[in-house]
Design a protein around this motif. Structure first.
Motif, PDB file in Angstrom:
ATOM      1  N   MET A  72       0.805  -1.220   0.000  1.00 46.16           N
ATOM      2  CA  MET A  72       0.000   0.000   0.000  1.00 46.16           C
ATOM      3  C   MET A  72       0.836   1.267   0.000  1.00 46.16           C
ATOM      4  O   MET A  72       0.306   2.354  -0.186  1.00 46.16           O
ATOM      5  CB  MET A  72      -0.864   0.023   1.253  1.00 46.16           C
ATOM      6  N   THR A 125       2.668  -0.287  -4.786  1.00 46.46           N
ATOM      7  CA  THR A 125       1.973   0.428  -5.847  1.00 46.46           C
ATOM      8  C   THR A 125       0.681   0.971  -5.267  1.00 46.46           C
ATOM      9  O   THR A 125      -0.370   0.382  -5.403  1.00 46.46           O
ATOM     10  CB  THR A 125       1.645  -0.483  -7.040  1.00 46.46           C
ATOM     11  N   MET A 126       0.801   2.076  -4.598  1.00 41.50           N
ATOM     12  CA  MET A 126      -0.367   2.702  -3.984  1.00 41.50           C
ATOM     13  C   MET A 126      -1.299   3.190  -5.087  1.00 41.50           C
ATOM     14  O   MET A 126      -0.849   3.832  -6.031  1.00 41.50           O
ATOM     15  CB  MET A 126       0.141   3.878  -3.158  1.00 41.50           C
ATOM     16  N   ASN A 127      -2.571   2.869  -4.956  1.00 36.41           N
ATOM     17  CA  ASN A 127      -3.530   3.309  -5.970  1.00 36.41           C
ATOM     18  C   ASN A 127      -4.074   4.678  -5.592  1.00 36.41           C
ATOM     19  O   ASN A 127      -5.202   4.821  -5.146  1.00 36.41           O
ATOM     20  CB  ASN A 127      -4.669   2.292  -6.095  1.00 36.41           C
TER      21      ASN A 127
END
Ligand code: SF4
Ligand code: SF4
Lengths: 296, 415
Positions: free
Chosen positions: B125, B131-133
């Motif tokens: 996260m 790969t933080m959205n």
């Protein structure tokens, strides 16, 4: 590519100290590698190949069989679409079980990617009065029709929007997939999906070794682990090889149609052209590529 | 060196106390052990030990999380009235409010950790390494604002306590912007948490613009309730001075909040029941049950009844100004909001599920034990931190006293 490498080495560095400690306490190197594995989408071709090789070896060790894990990307010029003939479906649930087998879904705890809803003819498509647990001697039952629901492969997928870690995404051929090694199991996507298409491994999944399907895709039917989400992938391991999904093949009444929406002479195009189709919950603007129609 | 002496001194303070204090510590420790073993079971076998299933895929854990976000937010928002009405111990209110906020946020994050299927993958996260959205996913927003909020509050309390401890004048120019910033952040954490649910068109029960306002209003009922009781304890046991008027004023503000909450809820209910579309199902399930499935009804009505009694107790000036009834009211409203957030908010969002099926959810023993563990750890942390803060703020625990102790020790050693 450079960025990825530095990302990886950075990660390795900061975690090496911690994990050498873990390793000493009985954790083996494989587990650490798996822990450090990055999002599948950010891997290079070479890294993917290595990953696949390792996986095949791992599965062989675990199940004692030869496995063929594919990482085949989408074929250019394809956008998969599905159509289901509501007037033909008899609610026999053969598709449900064919799907379970093809896609190595856990038997106990039970996971079904396809849910068949029994509905009352008089009420039309009315979820509130539908029943998944129907269990008569013989189907179809009088006064009822059947509506199978699986992932609708939305063009505008809510599940992808909400995932906090980008563990689920839409491939160029329109299939929404999950990287089981990246999913943290927060289940936000399950709250977001309007079709109940996503399923969670609440416990350790369990597939009898003799029934395991060894033809696999990394983003499809390879074995899942506890605590991750899974869903229908239009049988990515089959359809990218030019085959039909298992549910299409098994359906005894031919209610299920599948094809390439970009191919003007495909059967799916024919249906869109000549039958009137509907999508479920059209008001939510998910724009499914899974259509329902009335063939007769 | 000083730091180690500080730690040492603080441990001594934590361990000092009367019988009630020790009973409280033992009680919490027992709960932690009992809950910890429950959680261990879940770690081993997975979330299957909870009663959540595909139909109801979020439940008690996320409800607790939501409740605690409210507590964290309200604790800091209490600074506004303290400032507006010019209550004397404003610095103390800031310190204890923010300490509570820090503990509440830590509990929030713990509830998320126990709720996710792969806690070890939490780092996915993060930005850069994972790969933080961002900005798409509300969950990454929520994570982001919570962490920011945690650090702001942590900074302000440590800085204030540090200054008092070293008998330095604190720099208003440093503290004030952070305190001021923490107030909109408090609103933000709760609003973003509401948006987490609100942003899902698939879940009709939450898809109402009133959700965020209702969240804030209910947080303003439950958060101050804790501080109300804490202030009375502090007043009795330390040199902390707060006038009766200030406490009654807090209660009065809580009445306004309750009224606003009630009003929003009535507006929502009117819309749902008068228009009578299929959306009514979720409220029906919550309030009356559907068919045979009435398991959740006791939760919703107990929350309503407790909230209503608290409302009346706080509304009538006579009972508001009587400390017995006031405290009963505070406990009731706290419990009411807890049940509302823990169960009544989440479960109808999932029942009936998106395909119209009903899966009856009530928390499993594992979920209750895990929650008890987190709450006890949070309370324990809060007790310890408050104890140290009290010593620093009221009891002359400071650098001089440390030096004095050190000197005394040397003298006894020399002898
Ligand atoms: S049906 Fe659900 S899981 Fe499938 S793409 Fe749409 S939102 Fe995602
Ligand atoms: S459960 Fe997995 S796929 Fe779904 S939102 Fe969470 S991390 Fe993403």
């Amino acid at each position: 590519m450079k960025k990825e490498n530095s990302r990886r080495s950075f990660l390795k560095n900061i975690s090496l100290a911690t994990f050498s400690a873990l390793a000493l306490s009985g954790c083996d190197m494989k587990a650490i590698d798996e822990f450090l594995q990055l999002n599948f989408r950010t891997l290079s071709k070479k890294e993917k190949d290595k990953l696949i090789k390792d996986l095949e070896a791992k599965y062989k060790g675990k199940y004692g069989k030869e496995f063929n894990v594919s990482a085949k990307p989408a074929i250019e010029g394809t956008l998969f679409g599905y159509a289901l003939d509501l007037s033909r479906c008899i609610g026999c649930r053969r598709c449900v079980y064919a799907c379970v087998k093809e896609n190595n879904q856990s038997r106990e705890p039970q996971i079904h990617w396809i849910q068949v809803l029994q509905m009352e003819k008089e009420k039309g498509i009315d979820f509130a009065h539908s029943d998944v647990q129907y269990n008569p001697e013989k189907v179809p039952e009088k006064g009822h029709f059947y509506l199978p629901v699986q992932c609708q492969q939305c063009r505008n997928p809510q599940c992808v929007t909400v995932c906090p870690v980008k563990a689920t995404w839409q491939e160029p051929d329109g299939i929404v997939v999950v990287d089981y090694n990246w999913c943290i199991g927060c289940r936000y996507c399950m709250a977001a999906c309007p079709y109940g298409a996503r399923h969670f491994n609440w416990g350790e999944p369990n597939v009898p070794v003799e029934e395991i399907n060894t033809e696999m895709h990394y983003l499809g039917n390879r074995p899942r682990m506890k605590g991750v989400v899974e869903k229908c992938t239009f049988c990515v391991q089959r359809t990218r090889e030019g085959k039909y999904p298992a549910c299409v093949e098994i359906c005894p009444v031919g209610a299920r149609k599948f094809g390439n929406l970009l191919d003007p002479v495909s059967e799916i195009r024919y249906i869109l052209e000549n039958k009137r189709v509907i999508v479920l919950k059209q008001e939510l603007n998910t724009q499914p590529k899974f259509y329902y129609f009335f063939g007769i | 060196m000083n730091f180690f002496r500080f730690i040492n001194g603080s441990i001594k303070i934590i361990l000092r106390g009367n019988k009630t204090y020790y009973a409280w510590l033992i009680f919490l420790s027992l709960l932690i052990i009992w809950g910890g073993f429950g959680y261990l079971g879940q770690l081993r076998e997975g979330l299957i030990k909870s009663h959540m299933r595909d139909s109801v895929s979020w439940a008690f854990y996320i409800g607790n999380f939501t409740f605690l976000v409210g507590v964290a937010a309200a604790a800091v928002m209490l600074v506004i009235p303290a400032y507006v009405y010019n209550w004397k111990p404003i610095k103390e209110i800031v310190i204890f409010g923010e300490l509570l906020a820090v503990c509440a946020v830590i509990m929030c994050i713990s509830f998320i950790v126990v709720d996710i299927g792969n806690p070890l993958r939490f780092w996915h996260m993060l930005p850069i390494v994972g790969t933080m959205n961002f900005p798409s996913s509300m969950l990454s927003w929520d994570f982001f604002v919570l962490i920011a909020y945690l650090f702001i509050n942590l900074f302000v309390v440590t800085y204030l306590l540090y200054c008092i401890f070293y008998k330095k004048e604190y720099n208003r120019k440093v503290v004030l912007p952070f305190v001021l910033f923490s107030i909109p952040m408090a609103v933000a954490i709760h609003t973003v948490t509401a948006f987490l649910y609100n942003a899902l068109p698939a879940r009709i029960f939450w898809n109402s613009a009133l959700l965020a306002p209702r969240f804030l209003a209910s947080a303003f009922c439950s958060g101050p309730a804790i501080l109300l009781i804490l202030f009375q304890i502090l007043r009795k046991t330390t040199k902390f001075e707060i006038k009766d008027e200030a406490i009654w004023r807090i209660a009065e503000l809580m009445v306004y909040a309750m009224f606003i909450y009630l009003f929003f809820t009535v507006a929502e209910l009117f819309k749902e029941f008068y228009s009578g579309t299929e959306h009514i199902l979720y409220w029906k399930y919550l309030l009356f049950g559907i068919g045979e499935n009435k398991e959740i009804v006791v939760y919703s009505w107990s929350s309503i009844i407790m909230g209503f009694i608290a409302f009346v107790l706080f509304l009538i000036p006579k009972t508001r100004k009587n400390f017995l009834t006031l405290n009963i009211g505070a406990v009731l409203i706290y419990a009411s909001v807890y049940v509302e957030k823990g169960i009544a908010l989440i479960i109808p969002g999932f029942t009936p599920d998106v395909l119209g099926q009903i899966y009856v959810y009530t928390p499993s023993m594992t979920e209750i034990r895990t929650a008890a563990m987190i709450f006890s750890i949070g309370f324990l942390l809060f007790t310890f931190l408050s104890k140290i803060a009290i010593a620093i703020v009221f009891d002359d625990y400071n650098i001089d006293s440390l030096n004095r102790d050190a000197r005394r020790e040397r003298v006894t050693n020399d002898k």
